[in-house]
Every structure is written in C-alpha cells, then in structure tokens.
Design a protein around this motif. Structure first.
Motif, PDB file in Angstrom:
ATOM      1  N   HIS A 148      -1.209   5.996  -7.816  1.00  0.00           N
ATOM      2  CA  HIS A 148      -1.698   6.666  -6.532  1.00  0.00           C
ATOM      3  C   HIS A 148      -0.678   7.551  -5.891  1.00  0.00           C
ATOM      4  O   HIS A 148       0.522   7.553  -5.562  1.00  0.00           O
ATOM      5  CB  HIS A 148      -1.833   5.376  -5.465  1.00  0.00           C
ATOM      6  N   VAL A 149      -1.136   8.899  -5.790  1.00  0.00           N
ATOM      7  CA  VAL A 149      -0.179  10.376  -5.545  1.00  0.00           C
ATOM      8  C   VAL A 149      -0.371  10.247  -3.884  1.00  0.00           C
ATOM      9  O   VAL A 149      -1.294  10.402  -3.345  1.00  0.00           O
ATOM     10  CB  VAL A 149      -1.005  11.311  -6.054  1.00  0.00           C
ATOM     11  N   VAL A 150       0.719  10.410  -3.361  1.00  0.00           N
ATOM     12  CA  VAL A 150       0.856  10.724  -1.953  1.00  0.00           C
ATOM     13  C   VAL A 150       1.641  12.005  -1.796  1.00  0.00           C
ATOM     14  O   VAL A 150       2.653  12.129  -2.611  1.00  0.00           O
ATOM     15  CB  VAL A 150       1.440   9.558  -1.218  1.00  0.00           C
ATOM     16  N   TYR A 151       1.291  12.813  -0.996  1.00  0.00           N
ATOM     17  CA  TYR A 151       2.029  14.133  -1.023  1.00  0.00           C
ATOM     18  C   TYR A 151       2.449  14.376   0.547  1.00  0.00           C
ATOM     19  O   TYR A 151       1.731  14.200   1.320  1.00  0.00           O
ATOM     20  CB  TYR A 151       1.377  15.226  -1.699  1.00  0.00           C
ATOM     21  N   ARG A 152       3.433  15.124   0.586  1.00  0.00           N
ATOM     22  CA  ARG A 152       3.858  15.515   2.084  1.00  0.00           C
ATOM     23  C   ARG A 152       3.105  16.511   2.790  1.00  0.00           C
ATOM     24  O   ARG A 152       2.604  17.393   1.958  1.00  0.00           O
ATOM     25  CB  ARG A 152       5.498  15.783   2.082  1.00  0.00           C
ATOM     26  N   SER A 153       3.092  16.887   3.953  1.00  0.00           N
ATOM     27  CA  SER A 153       2.540  17.921   4.552  1.00  0.00           C
ATOM     28  C   SER A 153       3.203  19.180   4.440  1.00  0.00           C
ATOM     29  O   SER A 153       4.657  18.825   4.411  1.00  0.00           O
ATOM     30  CB  SER A 153       2.439  17.599   6.294  1.00  0.00           C
ATOM     31  N   GLU A 154       2.665  20.599   4.534  1.00  0.00           N
ATOM     32  CA  GLU A 154       3.271  21.650   4.488  1.00  0.00           C
ATOM     33  C   GLU A 154       4.526  21.594   5.556  1.00  0.00           C
ATOM     34  O   GLU A 154       5.689  21.988   5.350  1.00  0.00           O
ATOM     35  CB  GLU A 154       2.480  22.839   4.873  1.00  0.00           C
ATOM     36  N   GLU A 155       3.992  21.159   6.817  1.00  0.00           N
ATOM     37  CA  GLU A 155       4.979  21.258   7.948  1.00  0.00           C
ATOM     38  C   GLU A 155       6.247  20.593   7.694  1.00  0.00           C
ATOM     39  O   GLU A 155       7.432  20.870   8.059  1.00  0.00           O
ATOM     40  CB  GLU A 155       4.224  20.789   9.010  1.00  0.00           C
ATOM     41  N   SER A 156       6.130  19.356   7.185  1.00  0.00           N
ATOM     42  CA  SER A 156       7.381  18.286   6.941  1.00  0.00           C
ATOM     43  C   SER A 156       8.102  19.015   5.828  1.00  0.00           C
ATOM     44  O   SER A 156       9.493  18.997   6.116  1.00  0.00           O
ATOM     45  CB  SER A 156       6.872  17.073   6.468  1.00  0.00           C
ATOM     46  N   ILE A 157       7.644  19.597   4.732  1.00  0.00           N
ATOM     47  CA  ILE A 157       8.573  20.200   3.781  1.00  0.00           C
ATOM     48  C   ILE A 157       9.166  21.519   4.096  1.00  0.00           C
ATOM     49  O   ILE A 157      10.440  21.629   4.011  1.00  0.00           O
ATOM     50  CB  ILE A 157       7.510  20.348   2.410  1.00  0.00           C
ATOM     51  N   LEU A 158       8.436  22.180   4.937  1.00  0.00           N
ATOM     52  CA  LEU A 158       9.016  23.516   5.549  1.00  0.00           C
ATOM     53  C   LEU A 158      10.317  23.192   6.565  1.00  0.00           C
ATOM     54  O   LEU A 158      11.132  23.701   6.441  1.00  0.00           O
ATOM     55  CB  LEU A 158       8.043  24.218   6.063  1.00  0.00           C
ATOM     56  N   GLU A 159       9.998  21.994   7.095  1.00  0.00           N
ATOM     57  CA  GLU A 159      11.215  21.791   8.123  1.00  0.00           C
ATOM     58  C   GLU A 159      12.227  21.247   7.354  1.00  0.00           C
ATOM     59  O   GLU A 159      13.563  21.501   7.836  1.00  0.00           O
ATOM     60  CB  GLU A 159      10.633  20.517   9.190  1.00  0.00           C
ATOM     61  N   MET A 163       0.996  -1.274  -0.115  1.00  0.00           N
ATOM     62  CA  MET A 163       0.001  -0.003  -0.117  1.00  0.00           C
ATOM     63  C   MET A 163       0.934   1.194   0.198  1.00  0.00           C
ATOM     64  O   MET A 163       1.867   1.219   0.527  1.00  0.00           O
ATOM     65  CB  MET A 163      -0.946  -0.129   1.228  1.00  0.00           C
ATOM     66  N   PRO A 164       0.401   2.387  -0.675  1.00  0.00           N
ATOM     67  CA  PRO A 164       1.226   3.558  -0.581  1.00  0.00           C
ATOM     68  C   PRO A 164       1.431   4.131   0.765  1.00  0.00           C
ATOM     69  O   PRO A 164       0.682   3.789   1.638  1.00  0.00           O
ATOM     70  CB  PRO A 164       0.403   4.458  -1.468  1.00  0.00           C
ATOM     71  N   LEU A 165       2.548   4.826   0.852  1.00  0.00           N
ATOM     72  CA  LEU A 165       2.872   5.222   2.193  1.00  0.00           C
ATOM     73  C   LEU A 165       1.678   6.368   2.802  1.00  0.00           C
ATOM     74  O   LEU A 165       1.040   7.223   1.827  1.00  0.00           O
ATOM     75  CB  LEU A 165       4.202   5.751   2.441  1.00  0.00           C
ATOM     76  N   GLU A 166       1.410   6.304   3.865  1.00  0.00           N
ATOM     77  CA  GLU A 166       0.565   7.338   4.445  1.00  0.00           C
ATOM     78  C   GLU A 166       1.290   8.858   4.390  1.00  0.00           C
ATOM     79  O   GLU A 166       2.676   8.811   4.338  1.00  0.00           O
ATOM     80  CB  GLU A 166       0.101   7.323   5.874  1.00  0.00           C
ATOM     81  N   GLN A 167       0.544   9.848   4.712  1.00  0.00           N
ATOM     82  CA  GLN A 167       1.277  11.173   4.315  1.00  0.00           C
ATOM     83  C   GLN A 167       2.378  11.321   5.523  1.00  0.00           C
ATOM     84  O   GLN A 167       3.660  11.757   5.523  1.00  0.00           O
ATOM     85  CB  GLN A 167       0.179  12.105   4.679  1.00  0.00           C
ATOM     86  N   ALA A 168       2.051  10.893   6.583  1.00  0.00           N
ATOM     87  CA  ALA A 168       2.981  10.906   8.037  1.00  0.00           C
ATOM     88  C   ALA A 168       4.027   9.804   7.637  1.00  0.00           C
ATOM     89  O   ALA A 168       5.238  10.476   8.157  1.00  0.00           O
ATOM     90  CB  ALA A 168       2.122  10.543   9.281  1.00  0.00           C
ATOM     91  N   GLU A 169       3.997   8.798   6.973  1.00  0.00           N
ATOM     92  CA  GLU A 169       5.321   8.050   6.779  1.00  0.00           C
ATOM     93  C   GLU A 169       6.226   8.801   5.795  1.00  0.00           C
ATOM     94  O   GLU A 169       7.301   8.577   5.922  1.00  0.00           O
ATOM     95  CB  GLU A 169       4.779   6.848   6.309  1.00  0.00           C
ATOM     96  N   LEU A 170       5.565   9.280   4.644  1.00  0.00           N
ATOM     97  CA  LEU A 170       6.349   9.973   3.810  1.00  0.00           C
ATOM     98  C   LEU A 170       6.912  11.213   4.504  1.00  0.00           C
ATOM     99  O   LEU A 170       8.186  11.536   4.332  1.00  0.00           O
ATOM    100  CB  LEU A 170       5.343  10.524   2.730  1.00  0.00           C
ATOM    101  N   ASP A 171       6.173  11.902   5.203  1.00  0.00           N
ATOM    102  CA  ASP A 171       6.929  12.849   5.910  1.00  0.00           C
ATOM    103  C   ASP A 171       8.092  12.672   6.984  1.00  0.00           C
ATOM    104  O   ASP A 171       9.512  13.129   6.661  1.00  0.00           O
ATOM    105  CB  ASP A 171       6.044  13.719   6.988  1.00  0.00           C
ATOM    106  N   GLU A 172       8.109  11.153   7.527  1.00  0.00           N
ATOM    107  CA  GLU A 172       9.084  10.890   8.330  1.00  0.00           C
ATOM    108  C   GLU A 172      10.151  10.420   7.372  1.00  0.00           C
ATOM    109  O   GLU A 172      11.345  10.610   7.723  1.00  0.00           O
ATOM    110  CB  GLU A 172       8.670   9.597   9.030  1.00  0.00           C
ATOM    111  N   LEU A 173       9.995   9.862   6.348  1.00  0.00           N
ATOM    112  CA  LEU A 173      11.113   9.361   5.415  1.00  0.00           C
ATOM    113  C   LEU A 173      11.938  10.393   4.845  1.00  0.00           C
ATOM    114  O   LEU A 173      13.258  10.198   5.015  1.00  0.00           O
ATOM    115  CB  LEU A 173      10.441   8.633   4.306  1.00  0.00           C
ATOM    116  N   TYR A 174      11.325  11.605   4.763  1.00  0.00           N
ATOM    117  CA  TYR A 174      12.271  12.527   3.857  1.00  0.00           C
ATOM    118  C   TYR A 174      12.915  13.429   4.943  1.00  0.00           C
ATOM    119  O   TYR A 174      13.574  14.589   4.386  1.00  0.00           O
ATOM    120  CB  TYR A 174      11.577  13.372   2.934  1.00  0.00           C
ATOM    121  N   LEU A 175      12.700  13.226   6.124  1.00  0.00           N
ATOM    122  CA  LEU A 175      13.047  14.310   7.128  1.00  0.00           C
ATOM    123  C   LEU A 175      14.251  13.252   7.650  1.00  0.00           C
ATOM    124  O   LEU A 175      14.997  13.728   9.020  1.00  0.00           O
ATOM    125  CB  LEU A 175      12.075  14.493   8.273  1.00  0.00           C
TER     126      LEU A 175
END
Length: 569
Positions: A319-330, A258-270
């Motif tokens: 299936h498109v998953v996108y990161r939260s603003e907060e994660s990207i800004l961090e 299954m595609p990563l949830e947004q929180a999982e994608l956020d965690e991955l790129y930080l």
C-alpha cells in the motif's frame, strides 16, 4: 534535537527518567531513514521521554544499564538491516566492514542481535516489558528458514522471550503500546492492538492457522504453503488474524496496522531530526551510512512492485502512501538551513520513487489483489502519476540554495513505459540524474525473471535507449547502469551464461553492480531457495546451493579479479 544516549544528556534536557529506551544494532544516526530515530522522535512528539542505546556491548551490563530503567518499556531492534546480513557476505564470510558502525568497524553488533539484546535486557531488568521491532524482527516473526544455519528457526519472539513484537512500519502501534502501558501498566492489554504479535498457550478462535513449526520443519511443501498464506493474508484491509503453533505455544499475528494517512506521514518527516551521527558515536569514528542519505527526501512509503527477492512488501506492505507537496517543500527549506548542506538533494523518493502519487482504489479499500500490480505486466489500475512527481521535482529545484535535485532511489522503468506521458518523464529525468541512472533489471533470462517477478529485459533495453537518446538531444552525457543478481532460484549455468551474453551483446560493458542472491528471511525468493517450490504457483524451481558454484556465477559475469562479494548483500 538528538535523543539522549547518556545520563548527562538526560540532565541537560531536564529528564530524570525515561519512558522508553530504544536499543539498536546500529550506531545512533539521527535521520528519518533510521527506524530508531523515526520511532524515537515520534514518541517524543507525543509527550514521551525517549533515549537510545546504540550498539551496546552485549558481553557486559555496562552499556545496557547506562540510561537506567525505563518507566514503560524497552524497544529492541537489530538495526536497519538483518544482523546476519550485516555480519556475513553472500559467500558466508565474515564482513570486514559495517557502514552502520563508527569507522566502518565490523563486529560491533552480535549475530541475531534482536535475541541477544533481548536476553541482555531481561537479565538486567527482569520486570520491564520488552517490545521487538525493526526489519530483523519483522521478517523473522513467524517460523522461518535461516540460511546461515540451514534450518527452520522459530519465531524471534519465541527465541528472545520478549513480551511483544511489532511488525511493519510501527509508529502508531508503538504509540498505542506506550499509551496502554502508561494507563494500565499491563502489557497483556496490548495484545489486541493491530500490528502486534504475541504468544499464547491457546489457539485464538478467530485466527487462521498456518502450518506449524514442526510441519514446515519436516515438509518443504508445508513451508511453501505457510509462506504463501502469510503473503496473501497479511494485508491491513483484509483484517485477518494468523497463528502458528510452535511446540506447545502459538505465535499470534494480529492484522497489520493501517497505513499512515498522508497528514500523518507529513507530520512524521517534519520532526526535528538532526540529520547527523550523534556526537557520542561520531567521536568513535565516522559512520558511513549517513553519507548517501543525509540530504535525501522520503516522498513515498510502500511499494506494489512485489519483487520476489525484496523484503519490503513483507515489511511496508504493497500500500503506497505519499507525502503532500507542501510537506516535502517545507522539509527542503529546512534542509537548506542545515550547516552541512551544500545545495544538493541527493534523492527524492522511497522504495520506488516513481510511485509518488500512484493510486489504486481497489487496493486502498479491499486490499491487494490476487494478481500482482506490475507482473507479468502493469495492471490498468496500477496507474502511475509521473506528472505529479515531475511537478514536485521542479518545485524543489526552484527553492533558493538548492543547486541540484537527484532521483537516486528505484525507478520502475516498466511503469514509465506503460504511461502515455512516460516519454516526457524520461526527458526530464535526465535533468535529475547525477551522471548515471541506476536501474535494476536484475537478470535477462525469461525463466529467472519470472521467478523474480520482474519485467522482461527487453523493457530495460527500451528504456535505456530512450533515456540515453533523450539525454544526447539535450546535450547531456547520461547513461543507464543495470543492477543484476546471480544465483537466484531458477538460475543454472545455462541461465547464467544467457545473462553474460546479454550483457556483452546488449550493454557492451563489464558490470560491477552484480550481487549474489542471499536467502535472507521473509522473502518469496528465500522460500523458493529452501523449498525448491514457487509458493504462489506450486512450480518446481531449480536452486543452486553450492557456495563454490554461486561464487562462480558472479565471476562468470564480472571476472574473478573484479569479484568483491563483501561489497554486496
């Protein structure tokens, strides 16, 4: 932190042995756009000790043994691109350069690197499980057409004699494999995982069977049928298991992870990426591939564009998953502290940047529809969210030490034009464009565009006119540059001349961004090239296979002096 590449680096970390060793055909670049760095840091964040061997000498055992025996498994990838694409031009000539190697030196990875590395590991460590992954393995996971040999090859899993193959974006699958092996030591226990392929002596009762290796080798219609089944049935929300007989065995594909949830994608790129070439490889010479991505931001994963020549859908899914603003800004704030940062974010995006924030409730619950999301025109459910993307870009630009923010990855201009607020997006996009906005109309002839699953060329012209007009009104000198593909299935001399006249009359310049279509494994276009059939419609397709004529098609557009086929894949 850098993942260790030598015993000395392991000792500095206090590690006596590694749990997982990742082998790649690229030099080790510690950046999230490199799959080995992404998987490696993800496993480390979950408590595992991971090392990397980049571009090992496959002619000896020296490099592959330098980190010792891993406790759990070897993970093998050819690198960020298929090794045959990395080593050969669209004219089948050996490349003179490799951007993923120190000093750009070609020849540092073998042809069919996944198979060669797996055989090397098996020879040196016969009792250690081998897990294949990455783009080459993912796109060659079933029997496939190999342009370089002009024949059907078996699954890379069979040819490499590896234990498992993970396909797609495999973070969760690889983590689950590590956990099962740590707990049981039994690689066979991993064969029930999503996102895994394995081979079996028996056909699974719950699997849908594709036409066999023997059938598709003898019958091109069967090949097209097999490709169509793979494309339509490989969807995480459909949960279909597929299998294909190859000789006396079956290659089995479990449903996708299954595609990563947004929180999982956020965690991955930080995770703590160095965003540099590892010193061990940098000491051999600069690795050019880091230059354009070092300070880029991945905001979105997946694409529902479904362009026929693109392998992305087969790898990342629609299936498109996108990161939260907060994660990207961090992440941007972290980048401003990097010693190499000069104030420029080179890209904010992903496969298609303006899919950031896009949603489709049906696709996210039932899977991809039978119709394409944006072809022949955007579906009313394929709703873009350009205001959300613009808000993100504005907030990034407001962060201290950020001087410029650019959008350099793909923009779907047809989606922009279909959005009632699209003009506002175009107006502000001017401010986030570094001189030239590069779009990919790919061709101009309606028949070729139909086989490419690309929008009409008139939409490209409409977007170009709007963008350049709005740029002038803001006192900015900005231009739209088009990328084009020649020798794609469906193109004869007639369609090639049509493209030439379109560029001369509508664009008024001699384009340099022209590539010759390369039939790389895993794409719908490659299936058309081999079979002469559009697998989704059954329509006959003209295919130009003469290397001389394919080269002529490019020269006809750019002129013989400008032809540099090695620059394009």
């Amino acid at each position: 932190m850098f993942l260790p590449t030598t015993k000395e680096e392991m000792k500095k970390l206090g590690w006596n042995e590694l749990d997982v060793i990742l082998v790649t055909g690229d030099a080790y670049v510690d950046h999230p756009s490199f799959g080995v760095a992404l998987i490696g840091h993800y496993l480390v964040s979950k408590g595992y000790k991971v090392g990397v061997i980049g571009q090992p000498d496959w002619r000896s055992e020296r490099d592959i043994t330098r980190l010792g025996r891993p406790r759990l498994f070897f993970g093998i990838t050819a690198g960020n691109v298929d090794s045959m694409v990395a080593n050969y031009t669209a004219s089948m000539k050996k490349r003179k350069n490799d951007d993923y190697s120190p000093k750009g030196e070609a020849g540092r990875r073998p042809d069919r690197a996944t198979i060669v590395y797996a055989n090397l590991v098996r020879r040196c460590f016969p009792d250690v499980p081998i897990v294949l992954g990455g783009l080459e393995a993912s796109l060659r996971r079933f029997a496939h057409y190999d342009w370089w040999q002009d024949k059907i090859r078996k699954s890379v899993l069979v040819d490499s004699k590896a234990d498992l193959l993970v396909y797609g974006m495999a973070e969760k699958t690889v983590l689950n494999i590590a956990r099962i092996l740590e707990k049981t030591g039994d690689i066979d226990r991993c064969k029930e995982l999503r996102g895994v392929m394995y081979w079996s002596s028996h056909k699974p009762n719950d699997a849908i069977e594709l036409p066999s290796y023997e059938e598709i080798s003898m019958d091109r219609k069967k090949f097209a049928e097999a490709v169509k089944m793979q494309l339509l049935l490989t969807d995480p929300f459909r949960s279909v298991k597929l299998c294909q007989k190859q000789d006396t065995r079956y290659v089995v594909q479990n449903p996708p992870e299954m595609p990563l949830e947004q929180a999982e994608l956020d965690e991955l790129y930080l995770l703590p990426f160095e965003r540099r070439v590892h010193p061990f490889y940098e000491s051999m010479g600069h690795v050019k591939a880091i230059d354009t991505v070092q300070f880029s931001i991945t905001a979105v994963r997946g694409c529902y564009g479904n362009c026929s020549f693109c392998a992305l859908t087969h790898h990342q899914t629609t299936h498109v998953v996108y990161r939260s603003e907060e994660s990207i800004l961090e992440e941007v704030k972290q980048l401003t502290k990097h010693p190499d940062f000069k104030g420029i974010i080179s890209d904010v995006g992903g496969p298609t940047a303006n899919l950031y924030g896009a949603r489709c409730e049906r696709r996210e619950t039932h899977g991809q529809c039978a119709r394409y999301c944006v072809f022949p025109s955007p579906c009313e459910r394929a709703v873009p969210n350009h205001s959300s993307f613009l808000n993100l870009l504005r907030k990034i630009k407001s962060i201290a030490k950020v001087r410029h923010v650019f959008v350099s990855s793909g923009i779907r201009h047809d989606l922009v034009l279909s959005d009632p607020s699209g003009e506002e997006f175009i107006k502000e996009l001017v401010l986030f464009t570094p001189g030239q906005l590069k779009l990919a109309p790919e061709h101009a002839h309606p028949k070729v565009l139909k086989f490419m699953r690309k929008p009409p060329a008139e939409l490209f012209l409409a977007f170009k006119e709007k963008f350049e007009k709005l740029a002038r009104l803001q006192g900015k000198e900005r231009y739209v540059i088009g990328y084009f593909i020649v020798a794609h299935p469906g193109e004869s001399e007639k369609e090639n001349d049509y493209l030439k006249k379109f560029i001369q009359s509508k664009l008024g310049y001699k384009p340099q961004q022209v590539q010759i279509f390369t039939p790389a494994p895993g794409t719908l276009s490659t299936a058309m090239y081999y079979s002469g059939i559009d697998p989704l419609t059954g329509e006959e397709v003209f295919v130009e296979k003469s290397l001389k004529k394919r080269n002529w098609m490019k020269e006809n557009i750019v002129g013989p002096k400008a032809t540099r086929s090695e620059d394009f894949t």
